[in-house]
Write an enzyme that holds these catalytic residues in place. Structure first.
Site, PDB file in Angstrom:
ATOM      1  N   GLU A   1      20.157  18.281 -27.966  1.00 18.42           N
ATOM      2  CA  GLU A   1      19.702  16.887 -27.952  1.00 18.42           C
ATOM      3  C   GLU A   1      18.544  16.634 -26.999  1.00 18.42           C
ATOM      4  O   GLU A   1      17.880  15.590 -27.088  1.00 18.42           O
ATOM      5  CB  GLU A   1      20.876  15.957 -27.600  1.00 18.42           C
ATOM      6  CG  GLU A   1      21.388  16.053 -26.175  1.00 18.42           C
ATOM      7  CD  GLU A   1      22.448  17.120 -25.952  1.00 18.42           C
ATOM      8  OE1 GLU A   1      23.219  17.012 -24.982  1.00 18.42           O
ATOM      9  OE2 GLU A   1      22.494  18.087 -26.745  1.00 18.42           O
TER      10      GLU A   1
ATOM     11  N   HIS B   1      21.953  22.577 -24.993  1.00 15.33           N
ATOM     12  CA  HIS B   1      21.868  21.158 -25.360  1.00 15.33           C
ATOM     13  C   HIS B   1      20.763  20.940 -26.394  1.00 15.33           C
ATOM     14  O   HIS B   1      19.587  20.833 -26.039  1.00 15.33           O
ATOM     15  CB  HIS B   1      21.607  20.300 -24.117  1.00 15.33           C
ATOM     16  CG  HIS B   1      22.784  20.216 -23.198  1.00 15.33           C
ATOM     17  ND1 HIS B   1      23.791  19.279 -23.350  1.00 15.33           N
ATOM     18  CD2 HIS B   1      23.139  20.964 -22.125  1.00 15.33           C
ATOM     19  CE1 HIS B   1      24.703  19.456 -22.417  1.00 15.33           C
ATOM     20  NE2 HIS B   1      24.331  20.474 -21.659  1.00 15.33           N
TER      21      HIS B   1
ATOM     22  N   LYS C   1      17.604   0.240 -26.655  1.00 15.04           N
ATOM     23  CA  LYS C   1      16.471  -0.663 -26.437  1.00 15.04           C
ATOM     24  C   LYS C   1      15.333  -0.418 -27.420  1.00 15.04           C
ATOM     25  O   LYS C   1      14.751  -1.368 -27.961  1.00 15.04           O
ATOM     26  CB  LYS C   1      15.952  -0.493 -25.001  1.00 15.04           C
ATOM     27  CG  LYS C   1      14.930  -1.544 -24.601  1.00 15.04           C
ATOM     28  CD  LYS C   1      15.610  -2.878 -24.383  1.00 15.04           C
ATOM     29  CE  LYS C   1      14.680  -3.910 -23.795  1.00 15.04           C
ATOM     30  NZ  LYS C   1      15.400  -5.128 -23.385  1.00 15.04           N
TER      31      LYS C   1
ATOM     32  N   GLY D   1      30.087  18.032 -20.697  1.00 20.75           N
ATOM     33  CA  GLY D   1      30.803  17.400 -19.595  1.00 20.75           C
ATOM     34  C   GLY D   1      30.769  18.289 -18.369  1.00 20.75           C
ATOM     35  O   GLY D   1      30.496  19.492 -18.468  1.00 20.75           O
TER      36      GLY D   1
ATOM     37  N   CYS E   1      28.003  22.488 -25.373  1.00 21.67           N
ATOM     38  CA  CYS E   1      28.243  22.887 -23.981  1.00 21.67           C
ATOM     39  C   CYS E   1      29.747  22.851 -23.668  1.00 21.67           C
ATOM     40  O   CYS E   1      30.491  23.692 -24.153  1.00 21.67           O
ATOM     41  CB  CYS E   1      27.436  22.012 -23.027  1.00 21.67           C
ATOM     42  SG  CYS E   1      27.285  22.706 -21.364  1.00 21.67           S
ATOM     43  N   TYR E   2      30.225  21.890 -22.875  1.00 27.10           N
ATOM     44  CA  TYR E   2      31.658  21.774 -22.620  1.00 27.10           C
ATOM     45  C   TYR E   2      32.424  21.646 -23.941  1.00 27.10           C
ATOM     46  O   TYR E   2      33.543  22.156 -24.075  1.00 27.10           O
ATOM     47  CB  TYR E   2      31.933  20.561 -21.732  1.00 27.10           C
ATOM     48  CG  TYR E   2      33.405  20.286 -21.481  1.00 27.10           C
ATOM     49  CD1 TYR E   2      34.095  20.929 -20.459  1.00 27.10           C
ATOM     50  CD2 TYR E   2      34.096  19.358 -22.264  1.00 27.10           C
ATOM     51  CE1 TYR E   2      35.446  20.680 -20.237  1.00 27.10           C
ATOM     52  CE2 TYR E   2      35.436  19.097 -22.044  1.00 27.10           C
ATOM     53  CZ  TYR E   2      36.111  19.755 -21.027  1.00 27.10           C
ATOM     54  OH  TYR E   2      37.441  19.502 -20.806  1.00 27.10           O
TER      55      TYR E   2
ATOM     56  N   SER F   1      17.435 -15.508 -22.478  1.00 24.47           N
ATOM     57  CA  SER F   1      17.106 -15.121 -21.104  1.00 24.47           C
ATOM     58  C   SER F   1      15.604 -15.064 -20.873  1.00 24.47           C
ATOM     59  O   SER F   1      15.150 -15.038 -19.740  1.00 24.47           O
ATOM     60  CB  SER F   1      17.705 -13.741 -20.799  1.00 24.47           C
ATOM     61  OG  SER F   1      17.035 -12.741 -21.541  1.00 24.47           O
ATOM     62  N   GLY F   2      14.844 -15.016 -21.966  1.00 23.55           N
ATOM     63  CA  GLY F   2      13.406 -14.809 -21.854  1.00 23.55           C
ATOM     64  C   GLY F   2      13.014 -13.387 -22.190  1.00 23.55           C
ATOM     65  O   GLY F   2      11.835 -13.056 -22.277  1.00 23.55           O
ATOM     66  N   GLY F   3      14.029 -12.532 -22.402  1.00 17.97           N
ATOM     67  CA  GLY F   3      13.761 -11.143 -22.735  1.00 17.97           C
ATOM     68  C   GLY F   3      13.845 -10.870 -24.225  1.00 17.97           C
ATOM     69  O   GLY F   3      14.150 -11.761 -25.032  1.00 17.97           O
ATOM     70  N   VAL F   4      13.583  -9.637 -24.580  1.00 17.72           N
ATOM     71  CA  VAL F   4      13.545  -9.222 -25.985  1.00 17.72           C
ATOM     72  C   VAL F   4      14.926  -9.279 -26.632  1.00 17.72           C
ATOM     73  O   VAL F   4      15.073  -9.745 -27.762  1.00 17.72           O
ATOM     74  CB  VAL F   4      12.967  -7.792 -26.095  1.00 17.72           C
ATOM     75  CG1 VAL F   4      13.061  -7.272 -27.524  1.00 17.72           C
ATOM     76  CG2 VAL F   4      11.524  -7.760 -25.615  1.00 17.72           C
ATOM     77  N   ASP F   5      15.956  -8.818 -25.921  1.00 16.30           N
ATOM     78  CA  ASP F   5      17.284  -8.679 -26.515  1.00 16.30           C
ATOM     79  C   ASP F   5      17.834 -10.012 -27.007  1.00 16.30           C
ATOM     80  O   ASP F   5      18.326 -10.124 -28.135  1.00 16.30           O
ATOM     81  CB  ASP F   5      18.254  -8.049 -25.513  1.00 16.30           C
ATOM     82  CG  ASP F   5      17.756  -6.725 -24.967  1.00 16.30           C
ATOM     83  OD1 ASP F   5      16.967  -6.061 -25.674  1.00 16.30           O
ATOM     84  OD2 ASP F   5      18.134  -6.351 -23.848  1.00 16.30           O
ATOM     85  N   SER F   6      17.776 -11.037 -26.159  1.00 18.74           N
ATOM     86  CA  SER F   6      18.334 -12.328 -26.551  1.00 18.74           C
ATOM     87  C   SER F   6      17.486 -12.998 -27.629  1.00 18.74           C
ATOM     88  O   SER F   6      18.012 -13.688 -28.510  1.00 18.74           O
ATOM     89  CB  SER F   6      18.491 -13.249 -25.337  1.00 18.74           C
ATOM     90  OG  SER F   6      17.256 -13.464 -24.700  1.00 18.74           O
TER      91      SER F   6
END
Length: 510
Positions: free
Chosen positions: A169, A167, A366, A53, A80-81, A221-226
């Protein structure tokens, strides 16, 4: 299945910690730093990570957990923090560093056990701090140092409390994954039993138990997620699912017709098609504020879903393709980070929504959604298509949305996609698109003075959309794109290239 809880103290890398833990086969979730200990225990985590942070622990009103770390009785790792906070809470002392440490450092391993088992001496780590632990808490020992930090790694094996000043990560810490692996498996005793396959089985069962014999609609929506959301629902409830695909007038050239065919023929989904172009454009008339656009579009979608649902019968549930980055960017519920923007899935919903929401992907990033799509049988060319915003081209027109401006953006966008694909770099990019600016510039065309529109070309690379870098495109590609747009798109005489990364910018302009 045990999971890791990450308490968010506002680090720009918090989401990256979650992704790295998942990559190692352990499910992880991000929660606000002030989550109550009783609520943490209900989650039954196998370990806790305190994120980094931007604050200093000795300042007033800094984020502190409502948790006695020793009372948790499970392993805790401070980053870190998080390390500094752990030290401060447990009797150590944190002070400003005389020499701040940002960037690469060499880790001097003092003891090759615990967190640093198997970690090479003098391996590279990534530092980002202006404070240091002057005195470590009782019961801790230093197991790693750098040139400017005498307590780069501290460990209390008895109470299973650990901290790293760097870090682990980020990719710049060369053996960060090894350090996280030691914490997860050797210290915490967790098992790498989380993967997309297990997610499918668990989530399908959850959806079955939630929806039962009720009807559910899902907005496409036409996208991958939906699409992936719809396929997951179909596997769970089959004929009780009806998908709704709305032509809001804000889609790409030919997108509506092509996708209706794919959804019905290729994916075997029951799809109700609704052409609502006029109503969306009418509601957007005169609107220039990005947040207002998103909320208007979100609310109009809901109205159409409600209208279509009446044709189906009694519909109790509405499913959406909300993913983790949508939730994180749309609110500050996970920590002290500021809200960036409201997503159509999250910020545009009315308070009196008549449906119960189902968001089966809201825990996934994603890249995880794409992996899930492949498991569900979606072809890679669809899975790896570039993300397209739910509000569509409305957020790629800075200013008022009109039919004329939509045509300009559609035509220019088609050129960019054509040229990117022709060059063979489409799959190297996260997104490629254009933005229409609300300004005009002077030009010369056919020996005549022109005063016409300006479009911005945006090509970016990313892994999960949380951060992104601008693509260093070959000048010949940019030249072809610019020449074609100016020659083929009516009313445009200037093309510029956006070289802003995220952060500080966002990928979309609105």
């Amino acid at each position: 299945m045990k999971k890791v809880i990450i308490l968010d103290f506002g680090s720009q890398y918090t989401q990256l910690i979650a992704r790295k833990i998942r990559e190692l086969g352990v499910f992880s979730e991000i929660f606000p730093f002030n989550k109550k200990i009783s609520d943490i225990k209900k989650e039954n985590p196998g370990a806790i990570i305190l994120s980094g942070g931007p604050q200093s622990v000795y300042d007033r009103d800094v984020p502190r957990p409502f948790v006695n770390l020793k009372e948790l009785e499970i392993p805790v790792l401070g980053i870190c923090y998080g390390l500094q906070l752990m030290s401060d809470l447990l009797g150590g002392k944190v002070i400003p560093s005389q020499k701040r440490e940002y960037g690469f450092a060499s880790l001097k391993v003092q003891k090759k056990e615990g967190l640093l088992e198997g970690v090479d001496d003098k391996s590279q780590v990534w530092m980002s701090h202006g404070d240091r632990v002057q005195k470590i808490p009782p019961g801790f020992s230093v197991t790693g140092k750098t040139e400017n930090c005498d307590s780069a790694v501290i460990e209390n094996n008895k109470d299973r409390l650990f901290g790293v000043q760097f870090h682990p990560e980020v990719i710049h810490t060369h053996q960060g994954k090894k350090i996280l692996s030691n914490f997860l498996f050797k210290i915490s005793g967790l098992k790498p039993n989380w993967n997309i396959g297990s997610f499918i089985d668990t989530k399908v069962q959850e959806i079955k138990e939630l929806i039962g014999d009720e009807k559910v609609i899902c907005g496409l929506s036409g996208g991958v997620d939906s699409l992936v959301t719809s396929l997951l629902l179909k596997q769970a409830v089959d004929e009780n699912l009806t998908c709704i695909f709305v032509n809001n007038g804000l889609l790409r050239k030919g997108q509506y017709e092509n996708l209706i065919y794919k959804f019905r023929k290729e994916f075997k989904l029951e799809v109700a098609a609704a052409d609502a172009t006029e109503s969306f454009l009418m509601k957007l008339k005169g609107v220039v504020a990005p947040e207002e656009k998103r909320k208007i579009i979100g609310k109009e979608f809901i109205k159409i879903f409600e209208h279509e649902a009446k044709k189906i019968g009694k519909v109790k549930f509405l499913a959406q393709g909300t993913i983790y980055s949508d939730v994180i960017e749309s609110s500050s519920v996970t920590g002290p980070s500021a809200s960036i923007k409201s997503h159509h899935n999250v910020g545009g919903l009315p308070e009196n929504l008549s449906f119960q929401l189902v968001e089966p992907l809201k825990e996934l990033f994603k890249d995880e959604v794409r992996e899930l799509g492949i498991k569900l049988g979606v072809k890679k060319d669809f899975i790896y298509q570039h993300p397209f915003p739910g509000p569509g081209l409305a957020v790629r027109i800075v200013g008022e949305v009109t039919n004329d401006r939509l045509k300009t953006v559609r035509d220019a966008d088609a050129i960019v996609i054509e040229e990117v694909k022709r060059t063979g770099i489409y799959n190297d990019l996260w997104q490629a698109f254009v933005v229409l600016l609300p300004v005009k510039s002077v030009g010369v065309m056919g020996d005549k003075r022109t005063y016409q529109r300006v479009v911005v070309v945006r090509l970016v690379q990313s892994i999960d959309g949380m951060t992104a870098g601008w693509f260093q495109a070959d000048p010949s590609l940019l030249s072809r794109i610019s020449t074609r747009i100016v020659n083929e798109v009516e009313g445009v005489n200037r093309v510029v290239y956006d070289i802003t990364s995220k952060p500080p910018g966002t990928i979309e302009w609105e």
